[in-house]
Design an enzyme around this catalytic site. Structure first.
Site, PDB file in Angstrom:
ATOM      1  N   SER A   1      29.053  42.764  38.129  1.00 45.88           N
ATOM      2  CA  SER A   1      28.898  42.757  39.581  1.00 45.88           C
ATOM      3  C   SER A   1      27.497  43.232  39.910  1.00 45.88           C
ATOM      4  O   SER A   1      26.923  44.045  39.162  1.00 45.88           O
ATOM      5  CB  SER A   1      29.926  43.691  40.235  1.00 45.88           C
ATOM      6  OG  SER A   1      29.615  43.906  41.602  1.00 45.88           O
TER       7      SER A   1
ATOM      8  N   TYR B   1      33.978  51.948  40.600  1.00 48.31           N
ATOM      9  CA  TYR B   1      33.785  50.523  40.315  1.00 48.31           C
ATOM     10  C   TYR B   1      32.351  50.257  39.864  1.00 48.31           C
ATOM     11  O   TYR B   1      32.128  49.559  38.864  1.00 48.31           O
ATOM     12  CB  TYR B   1      34.104  49.701  41.568  1.00 48.31           C
ATOM     13  CG  TYR B   1      33.899  48.209  41.385  1.00 48.31           C
ATOM     14  CD1 TYR B   1      34.842  47.444  40.714  1.00 48.31           C
ATOM     15  CD2 TYR B   1      32.759  47.574  41.891  1.00 48.31           C
ATOM     16  CE1 TYR B   1      34.665  46.078  40.556  1.00 48.31           C
ATOM     17  CE2 TYR B   1      32.579  46.201  41.731  1.00 48.31           C
ATOM     18  CZ  TYR B   1      33.527  45.462  41.065  1.00 48.31           C
ATOM     19  OH  TYR B   1      33.346  44.114  40.887  1.00 48.31           O
TER      20      TYR B   1
ATOM     21  N   ASN C   1      36.294  37.746  32.531  1.00 51.48           N
ATOM     22  CA  ASN C   1      36.223  37.783  33.987  1.00 51.48           C
ATOM     23  C   ASN C   1      37.196  38.777  34.619  1.00 51.48           C
ATOM     24  O   ASN C   1      36.942  39.286  35.709  1.00 51.48           O
ATOM     25  CB  ASN C   1      36.508  36.375  34.539  1.00 51.48           C
ATOM     26  CG  ASN C   1      36.760  36.378  36.027  1.00 51.48           C
ATOM     27  OD1 ASN C   1      35.846  36.508  36.836  1.00 51.48           O
ATOM     28  ND2 ASN C   1      38.024  36.245  36.414  1.00 51.48           N
TER      29      ASN C   1
ATOM     30  N   THR D   1      30.289  52.195  38.453  1.00 55.76           N
ATOM     31  CA  THR D   1      30.085  52.753  37.112  1.00 55.76           C
ATOM     32  C   THR D   1      30.657  51.838  36.035  1.00 55.76           C
ATOM     33  O   THR D   1      30.018  51.602  34.999  1.00 55.76           O
ATOM     34  CB  THR D   1      30.742  54.143  37.023  1.00 55.76           C
ATOM     35  OG1 THR D   1      30.136  55.009  37.994  1.00 55.76           O
ATOM     36  CG2 THR D   1      30.573  54.751  35.644  1.00 55.76           C
ATOM     37  N   THR D   2      31.867  51.303  36.266  1.00 54.78           N
ATOM     38  CA  THR D   2      32.461  50.425  35.250  1.00 54.78           C
ATOM     39  C   THR D   2      31.659  49.142  35.093  1.00 54.78           C
ATOM     40  O   THR D   2      31.488  48.640  33.973  1.00 54.78           O
ATOM     41  CB  THR D   2      33.926  50.081  35.581  1.00 54.78           C
ATOM     42  OG1 THR D   2      34.009  49.371  36.821  1.00 54.78           O
ATOM     43  CG2 THR D   2      34.790  51.326  35.641  1.00 54.78           C
ATOM     44  N   LYS D   3      31.125  48.609  36.190  1.00 58.16           N
ATOM     45  CA  LYS D   3      30.376  47.359  36.096  1.00 58.16           C
ATOM     46  C   LYS D   3      28.992  47.579  35.482  1.00 58.16           C
ATOM     47  O   LYS D   3      28.469  46.697  34.787  1.00 58.16           O
ATOM     48  CB  LYS D   3      30.280  46.689  37.466  1.00 58.16           C
ATOM     49  CG  LYS D   3      31.621  46.126  37.932  1.00 58.16           C
ATOM     50  CD  LYS D   3      32.220  45.144  36.913  1.00 58.16           C
ATOM     51  CE  LYS D   3      33.485  44.478  37.399  1.00 58.16           C
ATOM     52  NZ  LYS D   3      34.021  43.502  36.434  1.00 58.16           N
TER      53      LYS D   3
ATOM     54  N   ILE E   1      31.443  37.284  47.263  1.00 60.03           N
ATOM     55  CA  ILE E   1      31.864  35.898  47.022  1.00 60.03           C
ATOM     56  C   ILE E   1      33.140  35.643  47.819  1.00 60.03           C
ATOM     57  O   ILE E   1      34.062  36.461  47.805  1.00 60.03           O
ATOM     58  CB  ILE E   1      32.124  35.661  45.512  1.00 60.03           C
ATOM     59  CG1 ILE E   1      30.851  35.950  44.692  1.00 60.03           C
ATOM     60  CG2 ILE E   1      32.619  34.240  45.280  1.00 60.03           C
ATOM     61  CD1 ILE E   1      29.681  35.047  44.968  1.00 60.03           C
TER      62      ILE E   1
ATOM     63  N   GLY F   1      41.567  36.457  33.444  1.00 62.25           N
ATOM     64  CA  GLY F   1      41.654  36.506  34.901  1.00 62.25           C
ATOM     65  C   GLY F   1      41.325  35.169  35.533  1.00 62.25           C
ATOM     66  O   GLY F   1      40.739  35.105  36.617  1.00 62.25           O
TER      67      GLY F   1
END
Length: 237
Positions: A124, A137, A73, A139-141, A170, A12
């Site tokens: 994150s 999101y 990333n 949960t995945t991070k 950011i 990424g």
């Protein structure tokens, strides 16, 4: 910090935080290879790779002789309450954020072991504190944080260091376009303890340190670059 003669893969890496990381590692002397579905604007070695597709990862990896650094990333983000989240949403986010990171790492781990390399996973701050509008999101991070700790334990005795960087808000092009007004941008800044939105370079600086010999005794670490967001549950209010 000096990364001369190091070969780094950044997933990424064609825009946003990934692009800043790629530029920083290149500035420090590394040869940077980008895996992305989108071609980078700057001059880097580039392989068009969808990290959800194992055969595309394998095809690119087979063309690379040596790897010292892997920065995982690539990821996706969207906001949806659980009631609105479909099976397709779950599959898409898990496929990229969890399975994609896992697949890239699995395909490169032998090369990293050969060179006593390092891995930096980009998670994150929402892997530590909740955002009520994006439970999937978050949960995945959170999963990437634990993935980092597991790999750090598994490969420490082989000389492979694994760390995790957790950005907060950011100022990327994606975030900039999400603000419907300057007032929204100011409101976001005011919710951050340090009272401003971070820059991609501020994330890249921490990643570069973790990739360098200056961090030779650092593994299994979880480093927030979030202006203090994860020090409280302010984002859950």
């Amino acid at each position: 910090m000096n990364l001369k003669n190091k070969i780094a893969i950044v997933t990424g890496g064609s825009n946003g935080i990934g692009e800043a990381i790629a530029n920083k590692l290149k500035e420090l002397g590394a040869k940077v290879i980008i895996f992305d579905i989108k071609e980078p604007k700057s001059t880097f070695d580039y392989y068009k790779v969808d990290i959800t597709k194992d055969y595309e990862i394998k095809k690119a990896v087979d063309l690379i002789d040596k790897v010292d650094i892997l920065v995982n990333n690539a990821g996706i983000y969207f906001e949806k309450y659980i009631e609105q989240t479909t099976d397709e949403d779950i599959d898409k986010m898990v496929d990229v954020n969890i399975k994609g990171t896992f697949k890239v790492t699995r395909n490169l781990i032998d090369k990293l072991k050969e060179n006593k390399g390092c891995i930096v996973n980009i998670a994150s701050c929402l892997g530590l504190v909740p955002e009520l509008t994006s439970p999937l999101y978050c949960t995945t991070k959170a999963g990437i944080v634990m993935f980092t700790k597991c790999l750090a334990q598994e490969y420490a005795n082989l000389g492979v260091r694994v760390n995790c960087v957790l950005p907060g808000p950011i100022l990327t092009e994606l975030l900039e376009t999400s603000f419907k007004s300057e007032e929204q941008k100011v409101k976001c800044s005011n919710r951050i303890p340090i009272k401003r939105i971070g820059t991609p370079n501020e994330v890249a600086n921490v990643v570069a340190f973790l990739c360098s010999e200056e961090a030779s005794y650092v593994t299994g670490g979880v480093y927030t670059v979030d202006g203090g967001v994860s020090t409280s549950s302010i984002y859950s209010k």
